[in-house]
Design an enzyme around this catalytic site. Sequence first.
Site, PDB file in Angstrom:
ATOM      1  N   GLY A  12       0.818  -1.213   0.000  1.00 37.39           N
ATOM      2  CA  GLY A  12       0.000   0.000   0.000  1.00 37.39           C
ATOM      3  C   GLY A  12       0.847   1.257   0.000  1.00 37.39           C
ATOM      4  N   ASP A  13       0.189   2.393  -0.218  1.00 36.85           N
ATOM      5  CA  ASP A  13       0.854   3.697  -0.224  1.00 36.85           C
ATOM      6  C   ASP A  13       1.954   3.814  -1.269  1.00 36.85           C
ATOM      7  OD1 ASP A  13      -0.788   4.361   1.953  1.00 36.85           O
ATOM      8  OD2 ASP A  13       0.659   3.533   3.366  1.00 36.85           O
ATOM      9  N   GLU A  14       1.773   3.148  -2.385  1.00 36.59           N
ATOM     10  CA  GLU A  14       2.778   3.178  -3.452  1.00 36.59           C
ATOM     11  C   GLU A  14       2.676   4.451  -4.288  1.00 36.59           C
ATOM     12  OE1 GLU A  14       0.464   0.768  -3.133  1.00 36.59           O
ATOM     13  OE2 GLU A  14       1.452  -1.172  -2.841  1.00 36.59           O
ATOM     14  N   LYS A  16      -0.717   5.241  -5.601  1.00 40.18           N
ATOM     15  CA  LYS A  16      -1.830   4.916  -6.510  1.00 40.18           C
ATOM     16  C   LYS A  16      -2.661   6.151  -6.839  1.00 40.18           C
ATOM     17  CE  LYS A  16      -3.217   1.905  -3.481  1.00 40.18           C
ATOM     18  NZ  LYS A  16      -2.051   1.903  -2.577  1.00 40.18           N
ATOM     19  N   GLY A  40      -5.890   5.747   1.913  1.00 38.01           N
ATOM     20  CA  GLY A  40      -5.568   7.173   1.935  1.00 38.01           C
ATOM     21  C   GLY A  40      -4.791   7.484   0.680  1.00 38.01           C
ATOM     22  N   HIS A  41      -5.445   8.139  -0.269  1.00 38.57           N
ATOM     23  CA  HIS A  41      -4.812   8.420  -1.560  1.00 38.57           C
ATOM     24  C   HIS A  41      -4.581   9.924  -1.683  1.00 38.57           C
ATOM     25  CE1 HIS A  41      -6.533   4.399  -3.293  1.00 38.57           C
ATOM     26  NE2 HIS A  41      -5.730   4.229  -2.262  1.00 38.57           N
ATOM     27  N   GLN A 224      -5.082  -0.262  -1.055  1.00 38.51           N
ATOM     28  CA  GLN A 224      -4.126  -1.163  -0.375  1.00 38.51           C
ATOM     29  C   GLN A 224      -3.075  -1.674  -1.376  1.00 38.51           C
ATOM     30  OE1 GLN A 224      -7.823  -1.827   0.613  1.00 38.51           O
ATOM     31  NE2 GLN A 224      -7.199  -0.071   1.788  1.00 38.51           N
ATOM     32  N   THR A 301      -3.887   7.187   9.402  1.00 40.34           N
ATOM     33  CA  THR A 301      -3.681   7.114  10.846  1.00 40.34           C
ATOM     34  C   THR A 301      -2.521   7.981  11.329  1.00 40.34           C
ATOM     35  OG1 THR A 301      -2.256   5.195  10.524  1.00 40.34           O
ATOM     36  CG2 THR A 301      -4.574   4.753  10.984  1.00 40.34           C
ATOM     37  N   GLY A 302      -1.735   8.529  10.403  1.00 42.28           N
ATOM     38  CA  GLY A 302      -0.587   9.340  10.789  1.00 42.28           C
ATOM     39  C   GLY A 302       0.572   8.519  11.346  1.00 42.28           C
ATOM     40  N   LYS A 331       8.311   7.569  -6.649  1.00 40.44           N
ATOM     41  CA  LYS A 331       9.202   8.041  -5.586  1.00 40.44           C
ATOM     42  C   LYS A 331      10.678   7.747  -5.850  1.00 40.44           C
ATOM     43  CE  LYS A 331       6.999   8.799  -1.580  1.00 40.44           C
ATOM     44  NZ  LYS A 331       6.177   8.704  -0.354  1.00 40.44           N
ATOM     45  N   SER A 415       7.829  13.113  -8.322  1.00 38.26           N
ATOM     46  CA  SER A 415       7.456  14.025  -7.228  1.00 38.26           C
ATOM     47  C   SER A 415       5.962  13.824  -6.960  1.00 38.26           C
ATOM     48  CB  SER A 415       7.737  15.490  -7.601  1.00 38.26           C
ATOM     49  OG  SER A 415       6.547  16.175  -7.952  1.00 38.26           O
TER      50      SER A 415
HETATM   51  P1  GDP Z   1      -1.540   5.612  -2.198  1.00 35.95           P
HETATM   52  O1  GDP Z   1      -2.222   5.137  -0.976  1.00 35.95           O
HETATM   53  O2  GDP Z   1      -0.947   4.496  -2.996  1.00 35.95           O
HETATM   54  O3  GDP Z   1      -2.395   6.506  -3.051  1.00 35.95           O
HETATM   55  O4  GDP Z   1      -0.311   6.479  -1.706  1.00 35.95           O
HETATM   56  P2  GDP Z   1      -0.334   7.608  -0.525  1.00 35.95           P
HETATM   57  O5  GDP Z   1      -0.987   8.819  -1.063  1.00 35.95           O
HETATM   58  O6  GDP Z   1      -0.834   7.027   0.729  1.00 35.95           O
HETATM   59  O7  GDP Z   1       1.219   7.796  -0.317  1.00 35.95           O
HETATM   60  C1  GDP Z   1       2.071   8.193  -1.332  1.00 35.95           C
HETATM   61  C2  GDP Z   1       2.729   9.514  -0.929  1.00 35.95           C
HETATM   62  O8  GDP Z   1       3.814   9.767  -1.798  1.00 35.95           O
HETATM   63  C3  GDP Z   1       1.802  10.712  -1.069  1.00 35.95           C
HETATM   64  O9  GDP Z   1       2.129  11.653  -0.087  1.00 35.95           O
HETATM   65  C4  GDP Z   1       2.126  11.243  -2.460  1.00 35.95           C
HETATM   66  O10 GDP Z   1       1.872  12.635  -2.585  1.00 35.95           O
HETATM   67  C5  GDP Z   1       3.596  10.968  -2.532  1.00 35.95           C
HETATM   68  N1  GDP Z   1       4.130  10.684  -3.870  1.00 35.95           N
HETATM   69  C6  GDP Z   1       3.536  10.043  -4.914  1.00 35.95           C
HETATM   70  N2  GDP Z   1       4.407   9.910  -5.947  1.00 35.95           N
HETATM   71  C7  GDP Z   1       5.560  10.485  -5.534  1.00 35.95           C
HETATM   72  C8  GDP Z   1       6.862  10.645  -6.133  1.00 35.95           C
HETATM   73  O11 GDP Z   1       7.113  10.222  -7.256  1.00 35.95           O
HETATM   74  N3  GDP Z   1       7.815  11.269  -5.387  1.00 35.95           N
HETATM   75  C9  GDP Z   1       7.574  11.734  -4.134  1.00 35.95           C
HETATM   76  N4  GDP Z   1       8.571  12.323  -3.482  1.00 35.95           N
HETATM   77  N5  GDP Z   1       6.384  11.589  -3.538  1.00 35.95           N
HETATM   78  C10 GDP Z   1       5.410  10.973  -4.231  1.00 35.95           C
HETATM   79  P1  IMO Z   2      -3.802   2.644   0.587  1.00 40.64           P
HETATM   80  O1  IMO Z   2      -4.967   2.462  -0.335  1.00 40.64           O
HETATM   81  C1  IMO Z   2      -1.205   0.924   3.636  1.00 40.64           C
HETATM   82  C2  IMO Z   2      -3.013  -1.935   6.423  1.00 40.64           C
HETATM   83  C3  IMO Z   2      -3.145  -1.507   7.869  1.00 40.64           C
HETATM   84  C4  IMO Z   2      -2.983  -2.865   8.542  1.00 40.64           C
HETATM   85  C5  IMO Z   2      -3.733  -3.803   7.594  1.00 40.64           C
HETATM   86  C6  IMO Z   2      -5.170  -4.086   7.987  1.00 40.64           C
HETATM   87  O2  IMO Z   2      -3.659   4.029   1.100  1.00 40.64           O
HETATM   88  O3  IMO Z   2      -2.562   2.085   0.007  1.00 40.64           O
HETATM   89  P2  IMO Z   2      -7.418  -2.671   7.864  1.00 40.64           P
HETATM   90  O4  IMO Z   2      -7.798  -1.378   8.518  1.00 40.64           O
HETATM   91  O5  IMO Z   2      -7.499  -2.645   6.374  1.00 40.64           O
HETATM   92  O6  IMO Z   2      -8.132  -3.859   8.445  1.00 40.64           O
HETATM   93  O7  IMO Z   2      -5.857  -2.884   8.246  1.00 40.64           O
HETATM   94  O8  IMO Z   2      -3.717  -3.152   6.327  1.00 40.64           O
HETATM   95  N1  IMO Z   2      -3.623  -1.000   5.442  1.00 40.64           N
HETATM   96  C7  IMO Z   2      -2.924  -0.182   4.644  1.00 40.64           C
HETATM   97  N2  IMO Z   2      -1.592   0.048   4.574  1.00 40.64           N
HETATM   98  N3  IMO Z   2      -2.035   1.525   2.767  1.00 40.64           N
HETATM   99  C8  IMO Z   2      -3.362   1.291   2.795  1.00 40.64           C
HETATM  100  O9  IMO Z   2      -4.220   1.778   1.887  1.00 40.64           O
HETATM  101  C9  IMO Z   2      -3.864   0.420   3.796  1.00 40.64           C
HETATM  102  N4  IMO Z   2      -5.096  -0.026   4.120  1.00 40.64           N
HETATM  103  C10 IMO Z   2      -4.930  -0.900   5.110  1.00 40.64           C
HETATM  104  O10 IMO Z   2      -2.116  -0.624   8.234  1.00 40.64           O
HETATM  105  O11 IMO Z   2      -1.635  -3.255   8.535  1.00 40.64           O
HETATM  106 MG    MG Z   3      -2.237   5.477   1.078  1.00 39.57          MG
END
Ligand code: GDP
Ligand code: IMO
Ligand code: MG
Length: 430
Positions: A12-14, A16, A40-41, A224, A301-302, A331, A415
Amino acid sequence: MANVVVVGAQWGDEGKGKIVDWLSERADVIARFQGGHNAGHTLVIGGEVFKLNALPSGVVRGGKLSVIGNGVVLDPWHLVKEIAAIREQGVEITPETLMVAENTPLILPFHGELDRAREAQNSVARIGTTGRGIGPCYEDKVGRRVIRVADLGDNDTLELRVDRALVHHNALRAGLGLDPINRDALLESLRAIAPEILQYAAPVWKAMNEARRAGKRILFEGAQGSLLDADFGTYPYVTSSNVIAGQAATGTGMGPGAIDFVLGIVKAYTTRVGEGPFPTELHDDDGQRLGERGREFGTVTGRKRRCGWFDAVLVRQTCAISGVNGIALTKLDVLDGFETLRICTGYEIDGETYDYLPTAAAVQAKVRPVYEEMPGWQESTAGARSWADLPAEAIKYVRRIEELIQCPVAMLSTSPERDDTILVTDPFED
Ligand code: GDP
Ligand code: IMO
Ligand code: MG
């Protein structure tokens, strides 16, 4: 006409959200197909930050149809708040631009309470969830006691459904030392929220199939990451839905043939929030530096995200499971300035080499990553918008990743800003 599924290929948090937002310019329909407001996107557009949990990342564009599919679990109170917050930022959301599947399960307050109560019990029970009731709601869905969007339209049905859920939940709550659920108060609050949700309710499966027949371009937005998938992830430290590409069809009511291109979103290193195995996790200065430069704090969740080197074994595995046709590597800029970079190319377990992560927890616990070192680069790649702007070492790093994961790079992100994106292959045209 190609339809594209975006899935996270790690934990997750790649990035997306950023990639879906960028691609949504080329799409007509953007659909969420699993997960809930545990996602959290983050989108950054001209310096303005948008944080989306339940809404598809296409909403900010305007003029597109955003869809919340049946595979999602929906907290109605959260949705109303999120819509209000995003409207404050100048985004228009109407029943013409947002559609919610009638058969979407609802997350109710007791789901969140149960989630948090379980997490608070002890370290054996703890998964490190987002505490938003995702798991308990999916349990109720397959347990045939969930309340769905369409149930909000009829009071008798709603009462029946609530009673069905309470039989189970009050027994469970007694065991956990929680008070029984106040039936009347719950019904009252459901009746109050009903019209706000019902204005968006529609047979999504029908709208999606009609859009497809009309030659519209559909972008499916995964939440995720594949290593959190309920079947293929690091179980039990996973989320409660299937997050891999096959779910896009099931989670919206389309046939598997509706998917033409699977785009895996891959961070140039690895992060994870919550408990569970993480073979390349770093506890040293390099890990600290990845977290600081990458601003690795959870959007929902911070919490501080755990950080580590790129794990090619895991990404090769998740790309295979989702049938990834190309990846968006994000990234890359976070790696600027490292003298040496490491990539995990295999695992050593009890003296034997593995090219995949075995399922058994006891075996996983013994994994020792085998690393390959590559020279880093000192130049900045932040904001690069073409290959020509990248230092030779950065290009070598990207090429090596492609080789190891057996999948080409279709996009590169340098970025958080929408336009700091390099397109190699257009997923909609491939
Ligand atoms: P998601 O859950 O996959 O949508 O990813 P998140 O939004 O939770 O986390 C990705 C974080 O990386 C966010 O704060 C984006 O603004 C940031 N981000 C996305 N692409 C890049 C990148 O290429 N470089 C940097 N430095 N930050 C990025
Ligand atoms: P995005 O879409 C990263 C993780 C939680 C926990 C596990 C189970 O932003 O990439 P849950 O509340 O789903 O039952 O928690 O999954 N988790 C994530 N980790 N990015 C997410 O979403 C996540 N959604 C759930 O931290 O380990
Ligand atoms: Mg996220």
